[in-house]
Each structure stands twice: as structure tokens, then as C-alpha cells.
Design a protein around this motif. Structure first.
Motif, PDB file in Angstrom:
ATOM      1  N   LEU A 286       1.058  -7.510  -5.909  1.00 55.88           N
ATOM      2  CA  LEU A 286       2.127  -7.682  -6.888  1.00 55.88           C
ATOM      3  C   LEU A 286       2.488  -9.158  -7.021  1.00 55.88           C
ATOM      4  O   LEU A 286       3.086  -9.748  -6.116  1.00 55.88           O
TER       5      LEU A 286
ATOM      6  N   ARG B  62       0.833  -1.204   0.000  1.00 54.28           N
ATOM      7  CA  ARG B  62       0.000   0.000   0.000  1.00 54.28           C
ATOM      8  C   ARG B  62       0.871   1.257   0.000  1.00 54.28           C
ATOM      9  O   ARG B  62       1.850   1.358   0.745  1.00 54.28           O
TER      10      ARG B  62
ATOM     11  N   GLU C 165      -3.594   3.805  -2.142  1.00 54.81           N
ATOM     12  CA  GLU C 165      -3.869   2.740  -3.099  1.00 54.81           C
ATOM     13  C   GLU C 165      -3.124   1.480  -2.658  1.00 54.81           C
ATOM     14  O   GLU C 165      -1.973   1.561  -2.234  1.00 54.81           O
ATOM     15  N   LYS C 166      -3.813   0.353  -2.778  1.00 52.19           N
ATOM     16  CA  LYS C 166      -3.204  -0.938  -2.470  1.00 52.19           C
ATOM     17  C   LYS C 166      -3.016  -1.711  -3.770  1.00 52.19           C
ATOM     18  O   LYS C 166      -3.896  -1.711  -4.637  1.00 52.19           O
ATOM     19  N   TYR C 167      -1.868  -2.366  -3.887  1.00 55.66           N
ATOM     20  CA  TYR C 167      -1.553  -3.143  -5.077  1.00 55.66           C
ATOM     21  C   TYR C 167      -1.121  -4.543  -4.648  1.00 55.66           C
ATOM     22  O   TYR C 167      -0.356  -4.695  -3.696  1.00 55.66           O
TER      23      TYR C 167
ATOM     24  N   LYS D 271       7.286  -1.801  -7.811  1.00 57.01           N
ATOM     25  CA  LYS D 271       6.072  -1.069  -8.181  1.00 57.01           C
ATOM     26  C   LYS D 271       6.372   0.424  -8.166  1.00 57.01           C
ATOM     27  O   LYS D 271       6.909   0.955  -7.199  1.00 57.01           O
TER      28      LYS D 271
END
Length: 198
Positions: A159, A142, A155-157, A174
Motif C-alpha cells: 500500500l 497480508r 493475499e499480500k498487498y 485497504k
């Protein structure tokens, strides 16, 4: 030389110097170093839903100042490492599936028209433990921007990270581009990054 010509020359010199100072000032507005080097759980930002339009609306109606520093980027304490254990046996090294660590965090800024436009990134590794056999691991990361104690971007990603069978490790990266932060002058701005498994 007639007095009118002297005045004309003086005006040209002033304009030339002014343009040079403007170019030098704008040139200094690009700040930060890609992959150079508060407290709490980063998942607290999970419900913050500010988008770029809302961020822009949050800016007060005042003449913008030019930021002199790129906001710092920090790993939120307690979210720099992620562990996965067999059967939830937390803390037992013999039951470790894998661990993920953040190696580097970065940001780079450009300032114009009362906005700090930030490029931010994170890089890290996944290492398999004694019980690890994964070929790929999903790493939840995040990013959040906090201004004067309030989250204005988050924002959360997830991966996907491939694991090399020979080394039993994998790496992830990222980078986010063009996150715009309104800047009026005097704000306390911090960029946070960390693992958010929740």
C-alpha cells in the motif's frame, strides 16, 4: 364457516407465517461491523495459494448450515507494527526511519448458499522517526483466512502511503470485497491481518 374454508384459511396463515420467518432469518444473516473492533508470523501464509475456485472445491458435499456468527478478524501477534531503521540498526530509536501501526481491523459478512462472503479491511498510520525523510512509504499488508488450522485464502498487498510533510505522518486503508468461505457447520474460522515485510 364451512370446514373447507377453515382449512383453506389455516393454510394461508401457515404460509404467511412461514414467509415471515424466512424473511426474518435471511435478514439476520448479514453480520459484522465495518471498523469495529493466533500466534506466529503472518508471513507463514505467503506460500498458500488457494484461490476462490479452490476454496469452493474444498467444501464438503453436504447440506450447508447457516452461520450464526461472522468469523473474527484479528491482528496476528508480532505483526501489528512495522519498523524501518537506517543501516539495519534494529531497536535503536535514534536510527528509526519510520514505523507503521495497524489502528483498526474490520469484517462484515453475508451468508447464503453455504458461503460466508466477507468484506474485510484494515486501517493504520505511518509515522516518521528521527532519520525519516520519506515522502511516501510502501506498507506491506497480508490478509489470510484460516479454517480449522489451514490457510484457505491469503493475499499480500503493498500500500503506497503518502507522508504529510507538516505532520510527518500518513494513513493507509485497504478493504477486500467478496472473499467467499464455504461453511458447512462447526468450522473454526479466523481472519488474520498483519504486516508482512518478507
Amino acid at each position: 364457516m364451512p370446514e373447507e374454508k377453515l382449512i383453506f384459511v389455516a393454510r394461508i396463515v401457515r404460509r404467511t407465517l412461514g414467509a415471515g420467518l424466512l424473511v426474518a432469518t435471511l435478514g439476520a444473516c448479514s453480520m459484522g461491523n465495518m471498523f469495529g473492533s493466533g500466534p506466529g508470523d503472518i508471513s507463514q501464509y505467503a506460500n498458500a495459494t488457494a484461490n476462490q475456485k479452490q476454496i469452493a472445491q474444498a467444501a464438503p458435499n453436504a447440506l450447508p448450515a447457516i452461520a450464526t456468527e461472522c468469523p473474527p478478524i484479528k491482528v496476528r501477534p508480532g505483526s501489528e507494527t512495522l519498523y524501518s531503521y537506517v543501516g539495519g540498526k534494529v531497536g535503536n530509536a535514534a536510527d528509526l526511519h519510520y514505523q507503521a501501526v495497524i489502528d483498526k481491523q474490520t469484517r462484515n459478512c453475508i451468508v447464503s448458499n453455504g458461503l460466508i462472503t466477507v468484506q474485510m479491511g484494515v486501517a493504520g498510520r505511518v509515522l516518521l522517526g528521527p532519520k525519516g525523510s520519506e515522502k511516501s512509504v510502501n506498507v506491506p499488508v497480508r490478509f489470510a483466512v484460516e479454517r480449522n488450522g489451514a490457510a484457505i485464502f491469503t493475499e499480500k498487498y503493498v500500500l503506497p502511503t503518502a507522508i504529510d510533510a507538516s505532520t510527518q505522518t500518513g494513513s493507509f486503508l485497504k478493504v477486500l470485497d467478496n472473499v467467499a468461505i464455504p461453511y458447512i457447520g462447526g468450522e473454526d474460522i479466523t481472519i488474520w491481518v498483519g504486516f508482512d515485510p518478507k
